[in-house]
Design a protein around this motif. Structure first.
Motif, PDB file in Angstrom:
ATOM      1  N   GLU A  44       0.842  -1.206   0.000  1.00  9.82           N
ATOM      2  CA  GLU A  44       0.000   0.000   0.000  1.00  9.82           C
ATOM      3  C   GLU A  44       0.873   1.250   0.000  1.00  9.82           C
ATOM      4  O   GLU A  44       1.822   1.366   0.783  1.00  9.82           O
ATOM      5  CB  GLU A  44      -0.924  -0.009   1.213  1.00  9.82           C
ATOM      6  CG  GLU A  44      -1.909   1.169   1.224  1.00  9.82           C
ATOM      7  CD  GLU A  44      -2.886   1.069   2.375  1.00  9.82           C
ATOM      8  OE1 GLU A  44      -2.544   0.403   3.379  1.00  9.82           O
ATOM      9  OE2 GLU A  44      -3.983   1.653   2.275  1.00  9.82           O
ATOM     10  N   ASN A  45       0.569   2.154  -0.942  1.00 10.16           N
ATOM     11  CA  ASN A  45       1.278   3.434  -1.081  1.00 10.16           C
ATOM     12  C   ASN A  45       2.775   3.250  -1.340  1.00 10.16           C
ATOM     13  O   ASN A  45       3.584   4.119  -0.996  1.00 10.16           O
ATOM     14  CB  ASN A  45       1.060   4.303   0.171  1.00 10.16           C
ATOM     15  CG  ASN A  45      -0.397   4.706   0.338  1.00 10.16           C
ATOM     16  OD1 ASN A  45      -1.072   5.000  -0.651  1.00 10.16           O
ATOM     17  ND2 ASN A  45      -0.876   4.703   1.572  1.00 10.16           N
ATOM     18  N   GLN A  46       3.167   2.150  -1.953  1.00  8.98           N
ATOM     19  CA  GLN A  46       4.553   1.929  -2.364  1.00  8.98           C
ATOM     20  C   GLN A  46       4.627   1.835  -3.885  1.00  8.98           C
ATOM     21  O   GLN A  46       3.697   1.361  -4.534  1.00  8.98           O
ATOM     22  CB  GLN A  46       5.113   0.636  -1.747  1.00  8.98           C
ATOM     23  CG  GLN A  46       5.233   0.683  -0.236  1.00  8.98           C
ATOM     24  CD  GLN A  46       5.945  -0.547   0.307  1.00  8.98           C
ATOM     25  OE1 GLN A  46       6.864  -1.065  -0.319  1.00  8.98           O
ATOM     26  NE2 GLN A  46       5.531  -1.016   1.475  1.00  8.98           N
ATOM     27  N   ALA A  47       5.755   2.281  -4.433  1.00  8.06           N
ATOM     28  CA  ALA A  47       6.017   2.221  -5.881  1.00  8.06           C
ATOM     29  C   ALA A  47       4.896   2.872  -6.681  1.00  8.06           C
ATOM     30  O   ALA A  47       4.637   2.485  -7.821  1.00  8.06           O
ATOM     31  CB  ALA A  47       6.218   0.772  -6.333  1.00  8.06           C
ATOM     32  N   GLY A  48       4.212   3.849  -6.089  1.00  8.05           N
ATOM     33  CA  GLY A  48       3.168   4.558  -6.808  1.00  8.05           C
ATOM     34  C   GLY A  48       1.918   3.739  -7.063  1.00  8.05           C
ATOM     35  O   GLY A  48       1.151   4.044  -7.979  1.00  8.05           O
ATOM     36  N   LEU A  49       1.656   2.697  -6.251  1.00  5.47           N
ATOM     37  CA  LEU A  49       0.509   1.828  -6.494  1.00  5.47           C
ATOM     38  C   LEU A  49      -0.764   2.328  -5.823  1.00  5.47           C
ATOM     39  O   LEU A  49      -1.852   1.848  -6.142  1.00  5.47           O
ATOM     40  CB  LEU A  49       0.822   0.407  -5.998  1.00  5.47           C
ATOM     41  CG  LEU A  49       1.892  -0.347  -6.788  1.00  5.47           C
ATOM     42  CD1 LEU A  49       2.130  -1.723  -6.169  1.00  5.47           C
ATOM     43  CD2 LEU A  49       1.497  -0.486  -8.251  1.00  5.47           C
ATOM     44  N   GLY A  50      -0.664   3.243  -4.894  1.00  3.29           N
ATOM     45  CA  GLY A  50      -1.846   3.800  -4.269  1.00  3.29           C
ATOM     46  C   GLY A  50      -2.336   2.997  -3.084  1.00  3.29           C
ATOM     47  O   GLY A  50      -1.609   2.186  -2.500  1.00  3.29           O
ATOM     48  N   ALA A  51      -3.608   3.217  -2.731  1.00  2.66           N
ATOM     49  CA  ALA A  51      -4.203   2.582  -1.558  1.00  2.66           C
ATOM     50  C   ALA A  51      -4.422   1.094  -1.807  1.00  2.66           C
ATOM     51  O   ALA A  51      -4.430   0.628  -2.936  1.00  2.66           O
ATOM     52  CB  ALA A  51      -5.525   3.261  -1.213  1.00  2.66           C
ATOM     53  N   SER A  52      -4.659   0.358  -0.693  1.00  5.75           N
ATOM     54  CA  SER A  52      -4.833  -1.091  -0.818  1.00  5.75           C
ATOM     55  C   SER A  52      -6.049  -1.436  -1.667  1.00  5.75           C
ATOM     56  O   SER A  52      -6.033  -2.410  -2.427  1.00  5.75           O
ATOM     57  CB  SER A  52      -4.954  -1.727   0.565  1.00  5.75           C
ATOM     58  OG  SER A  52      -6.072  -1.197   1.265  1.00  5.75           O
ATOM     59  N   SER A  53      -7.122  -0.659  -1.553  1.00  9.12           N
ATOM     60  CA  SER A  53      -8.313  -0.932  -2.369  1.00  9.12           C
ATOM     61  C   SER A  53      -8.008  -0.746  -3.854  1.00  9.12           C
ATOM     62  O   SER A  53      -8.493  -1.510  -4.699  1.00  9.12           O
ATOM     63  CB  SER A  53      -9.467  -0.018  -1.941  1.00  9.12           C
ATOM     64  OG  SER A  53      -9.099   1.354  -2.081  1.00  9.12           O
ATOM     65  N   THR A  54      -7.185   0.260  -4.184  1.00 14.45           N
ATOM     66  CA  THR A  54      -6.789   0.485  -5.581  1.00 14.45           C
ATOM     67  C   THR A  54      -5.950  -0.684  -6.097  1.00 14.45           C
ATOM     68  O   THR A  54      -6.113  -1.136  -7.235  1.00 14.45           O
ATOM     69  CB  THR A  54      -5.982   1.786  -5.694  1.00 14.45           C
ATOM     70  OG1 THR A  54      -6.765   2.872  -5.194  1.00 14.45           O
ATOM     71  CG2 THR A  54      -5.599   2.065  -7.146  1.00 14.45           C
ATOM     72  N   ILE A  55      -5.070  -1.178  -5.241  1.00 14.58           N
ATOM     73  CA  ILE A  55      -4.221  -2.309  -5.649  1.00 14.58           C
ATOM     74  C   ILE A  55      -5.081  -3.547  -5.884  1.00 14.58           C
ATOM     75  O   ILE A  55      -4.893  -4.268  -6.869  1.00 14.58           O
ATOM     76  CB  ILE A  55      -3.148  -2.585  -4.585  1.00 14.58           C
ATOM     77  CG1 ILE A  55      -2.222  -1.374  -4.446  1.00 14.58           C
ATOM     78  CG2 ILE A  55      -2.340  -3.824  -4.946  1.00 14.58           C
ATOM     79  CD1 ILE A  55      -1.205  -1.511  -3.323  1.00 14.58           C
ATOM     80  N   ARG A  56      -6.057  -3.788  -4.989  1.00 11.25           N
ATOM     81  CA  ARG A  56      -6.933  -4.955  -5.174  1.00 11.25           C
ATOM     82  C   ARG A  56      -7.719  -4.844  -6.477  1.00 11.25           C
ATOM     83  O   ARG A  56      -7.890  -5.830  -7.201  1.00 11.25           O
ATOM     84  CB  ARG A  56      -7.885  -5.102  -3.981  1.00 11.25           C
ATOM     85  CG  ARG A  56      -7.236  -5.686  -2.744  1.00 11.25           C
ATOM     86  CD  ARG A  56      -8.287  -6.124  -1.733  1.00 11.25           C
ATOM     87  NE  ARG A  56      -9.077  -4.991  -1.256  1.00 11.25           N
ATOM     88  CZ  ARG A  56      -8.731  -4.233  -0.213  1.00 11.25           C
ATOM     89  NH1 ARG A  56      -7.624  -4.496   0.459  1.00 11.25           N
ATOM     90  NH2 ARG A  56      -9.490  -3.230   0.173  1.00 11.25           N
ATOM     91  N   ASP A  57      -8.200  -3.649  -6.789  1.00 14.34           N
ATOM     92  CA  ASP A  57      -8.924  -3.447  -8.042  1.00 14.34           C
ATOM     93  C   ASP A  57      -8.025  -3.733  -9.237  1.00 14.34           C
ATOM     94  O   ASP A  57      -8.455  -4.345 -10.223  1.00 14.34           O
ATOM     95  CB  ASP A  57      -9.448  -2.007  -8.129  1.00 14.34           C
ATOM     96  CG  ASP A  57     -10.577  -1.749  -7.152  1.00 14.34           C
ATOM     97  OD1 ASP A  57     -10.861  -0.556  -6.881  1.00 14.34           O
ATOM     98  OD2 ASP A  57     -11.180  -2.733  -6.666  1.00 14.34           O
ATOM     99  N   ARG A  58      -6.761  -3.299  -9.145  1.00 13.89           N
ATOM    100  CA  ARG A  58      -5.837  -3.501 -10.267  1.00 13.89           C
ATOM    101  C   ARG A  58      -5.518  -4.992 -10.437  1.00 13.89           C
ATOM    102  O   ARG A  58      -5.420  -5.492 -11.551  1.00 13.89           O
ATOM    103  CB  ARG A  58      -4.539  -2.717 -10.026  1.00 13.89           C
ATOM    104  CG  ARG A  58      -3.745  -2.501 -11.275  1.00 13.89           C
ATOM    105  CD  ARG A  58      -4.443  -1.517 -12.198  1.00 13.89           C
ATOM    106  NE  ARG A  58      -4.044  -1.739 -13.589  1.00 13.89           N
ATOM    107  CZ  ARG A  58      -4.875  -1.690 -14.609  1.00 13.89           C
ATOM    108  NH1 ARG A  58      -6.145  -1.448 -14.413  1.00 13.89           N
ATOM    109  NH2 ARG A  58      -4.453  -1.879 -15.828  1.00 13.89           N
ATOM    110  N   ILE A  59      -5.367  -5.711  -9.310  1.00 15.34           N
ATOM    111  CA  ILE A  59      -5.124  -7.155  -9.385  1.00 15.34           C
ATOM    112  C   ILE A  59      -6.322  -7.854 -10.008  1.00 15.34           C
ATOM    113  O   ILE A  59      -6.178  -8.784 -10.818  1.00 15.34           O
ATOM    114  CB  ILE A  59      -4.832  -7.717  -7.981  1.00 15.34           C
ATOM    115  CG1 ILE A  59      -3.461  -7.231  -7.499  1.00 15.34           C
ATOM    116  CG2 ILE A  59      -4.884  -9.242  -7.981  1.00 15.34           C
ATOM    117  CD1 ILE A  59      -3.136  -7.624  -6.072  1.00 15.34           C
TER     118      ILE A  59
END
Length: 705
Positions: A614-629
């Protein structure tokens, strides 16, 4: 059975210890324990430092475990019935014997697998009657067939009268050479392209230990050529290294003719150096630190045969072996292939290439070209001086986590005043060897003209004969010495052509195209259609598959990316491109993190990954990362595996899908890969249902955005 039974002082052994060297046999079995267990229990599996199966009968399962390392090596335990012991008691259980009462017979079974001559009293008695004056053997070499089965052993004895050799036929269980006599190191020969033939197992093993594929005929120079099975060398490029004596040269001559007859692709005999002493051989060369690779380039040689391998149509139809992985997919650069990147002066070839190589070295996709892994790349760059090269490198738009691989995998030279001729080749070979002792995945030459050697009868790179000489005698030879499977990338200039001519057949623009174009396996060409516009056209030509569609590319913030097809840049389209570029960046970040984390021994579910980054390497919030996955799994970039016990992993917590998996992912320890991780199921793009994977090796990406 007694778990701690390690005592070999049985009555049978006390009476005839010389006939049953149990401690020696047990030690040898433990040194090759995985091979031994795989032979005894083909249904078993290795899991970490354990070998597991269902029971002593070898059924599938995981109730019975055998320890593979440490002080417990060879100790086993069956959790279902509580039985256990050491490797001797396990061997006894396999054959339905009692480890103590049937001890001599158990040891004989173990020694039979090793191919040791001193295993059964009748055989040993005969062996000792014949050779009791030889003493203990001082060397032993095992001969295996191509499948890895032991077929013969050769023992060396150092006697007062000199060295003596004795052969042991494992199948016949007699002290004799098998008929026909096998070649040494056949499992490695099976997959090799180039093979050294030397005299004697010691010389062969010296080369093998230094990264070469080497073999010898049984009995070396004294081997009867007509009784040796040379067939494993069919379709191989064979290099013969004779001992420096009359017998060695005579043997090389007769062996070369026999190898040519069975269908070797080529047979070359190398002449020992002028200053080498009598009987000097490959083992002496290795012990002295002799520069073998440079000697291969500069020494005199005699080529007996060069031939073209052929394949019957039926053989091609029946061959269902998997295709080799592309170094750079789709088929842009293949294993052992040659990619030529062309373009006019000042079109930006070197900038484009540096971007491409950096991404390849990091294992990242660039303009839809995807490397099979982070590729070890040697970039022979002969145009840009050091300080300006350094400036370009610092401008590459790579994240810090991406640079970790590039820093080690991409090796670059600054501008060189060097020609790839008899003088320059050894210098480059030494540099490549120093950079990548095990050989690079890719060798790059940029540009051809700055290092071009036209040969004795050529003039320039525009001369077809000169170009062929350079490609065959310099570039191919360079690759063959450092790694025959490496990919080659050559950068070359184009002739002046009109825009219409270029559009009709862009690759005719390559200078010296008659020979160069007929030689490479793939080509890429950069062309600037409008002088005042920043876009370039990128054309492809592939020999091994359909060519990708030409792209209009543009350099933006140091990064090569695809431009709009019509070249019109309006605000809405510019914003769309920014969004596309950001999606691509996040995709590459997530895929690469999953790949790199697995090499460190860490795997994740969707929730675990989102929380960890979360919030590392420009990936954003955890919810955003889950959506991207979720999106990446729908598009095929991410799949899942739930057979966690196959990898000694704990079950995934609070996940119905399992752990995340990406293409070519390997589970490792501190960056050292241990085993491939294959997906078990995927997310259906139409229904979002989790479906079983039919072919875990096949990855299909439903788009590139």
């Amino acid at each position: 059975m007694n778990n701690g039974w390690l005592n070999f002082n049985t009555a049978a052994e006390q009476q005839s210890p010389e006939l049953l060297p149990a401690e020696d046999i047990k030690r040898r079995i433990q040194e090759r324990l995985v091979d031994y267990l795989a032979a005894m229990f083909p249904n078993g599996k290795r899991r970490g430092n354990k070998y597991v199966m269902g029971n002593v009968q070898g059924d599938k399962g995981k109730s019975l475990e055998v320890s593979l390392d440490g002080t417990d090596t060879g100790l086993w335990h069956d959790f279902e019935n509580g039985e256990g012991g050491d490797i001797v008691s396990l061997t006894a259980a396999i054959h339905g014997l009692d480890a103590k009462n049937d001890f001599p017979e158990v040891i004989r079974f173990m020694a039979d697998w090793l191919g040791m001559p001193s295993t059964s009293p009748p055989a040993v008695a005969s062996y000792q009657d014949d050779y009791e004056d030889l003493g203990a053997h001082t060397g032993k070499w095992d001969y295996h067939d191509a499948a890895g089965n032991l077929i013969a052993c050769v023992y060396r004895y150092d006697t007062p009268d000199g060295k003596e050799f004795r052969s042991w036929d494992v199948k016949a269980r007699k002290t004799k050479a098998p008929n026909p006599r096998p070649l040494y190191n056949q499992p490695a020969i099976k997959t090799a392209t180039d093979v050294w033939l030397v005299e004697g197992e010691k010389a062969a093993q010296a080369l093998i230990d230094n990264g070469y594929c080497a073999t010898t005929a049984m009995n070396g120079a004294k081997a009867p050529v007509d009784k040796t099975d040379w067939s494993p060398l069919k379709d191989k490029r064979v290099m013969i290294w004779p001992d420096n004596d009359e017998a060695g040269l005579a043997y090389a001559h007769s062996a070369a003719n026999a190898i040519a007859e069975i269908g070797a692709t080529s047979v070359v005999t190398f002449k020992p150096p002028e200053n080498s002493y009598e009987k000097w051989d490959a083992a002496d060369a290795v012990a002295e630190g002799f520069d073998i690779r440079q000697w291969m380039v500069t020494t005199q040689r005699k080529t007996l045969k060069e031939s073209v391998p052929f394949y019957r149509f039926g053989d091609l139809l029946d061959d269902d072996s998997p295709m080799p992985d592309d170094l750079l997919s789709p088929r842009v650069l293949t294993s052992g292939g040659m990619l030529v990147v062309g373009g006019a002066p000042k079109v930006g070839k070197s900038d484009f290439l540096l971007n491409l190589l950096a991404h390849m070295s990091a294992g990242l996709t660039f303009l839809d070209m995807r490397p099979s892994k982070p590729l070890k790349t040697f970039y022979l760059q002969a145009e840009v001086q050091y300080h300006y090269l350094r400036e370009r490198v610092k401008q590459l738009p790579l994240e810090q986590y991406q640079l970790s691989d590039v820093r080690e995998n991409l090796v670059v030279t600054a501008r060189l005043n060097l020609i790839l001729n008899a003088k320059g080749m050894p210098l480059i070979l030494r540099a490549i060897r120093d950079a990548f002792p095990e050989g690079p995945d890719v060798i790059v030459i940029d540009p051809i003209r700055n290092v071009f050697d036209p040969g004795p009868d050529g003039s320039s790179e525009n001369d077809n004969n000169a170009m062929l000489f350079f490609l065959k005698e310099r570039v191919e030879q360079l690759r063959d010495i450092v790694n025959p499977e490496a990919g080659l990338i050559l950068v070359h200039h184009t002739k002046k052509m009109s825009k219409r001519q270029l559009e009709e057949d862009p690759f005719q623009a390559l200078s010296g195209a008659g020979s160069l174009r007929g030689y490479y396996t793939s080509g890429m060409l950069l062309f600037k259609p409008e002088e005042m516009e920043p876009e370039r056209m990128l054309y492809y030509e592939l020999r091994n598959g359909p060519s990708p569609t030409a792209k209009r590319v543009i350099k933006k913030e140091g990064q090569g990316c695809e431009a709009p097809p019509n070249g019109i840049r309006i605000a809405g389209e510019e914003m769309g491109r920014k969004h596309d570029a950001e999606r691509i960046r996040k995709r590459e970040v997530i895929v690469n993190l999953l790949f790199q984390e697995a090499l460190q021994g860490r795997v994740y579910t969707s929730n675990q990954f989102a929380q960890a980054f979360e919030n590392q390497a420009g990936l954003g919030a955890s919810s955003t990362i889950r959506d991207r996955i979720n999106v990446l799994s729908t598009k095929g970039y991410i799949k899942f595996f739930n057979d966690h016990d196959e990898y000694n992993l704990s079950p995934p917590l609070r996940s119905t899908q399992g752990y995340l998996c990406v293409e070519n992912m390997e589970l490792g320890n501190d960056g050292n890969p241990l085993c491939r991780v294959l997906p078990t199921h995927y997310k259906c793009a139409q229904t979002s249902a989790n479906l079983p994977v039919e072919d875990p090796e096949q990855w299909i990406y439903y788009d590139q955005h």
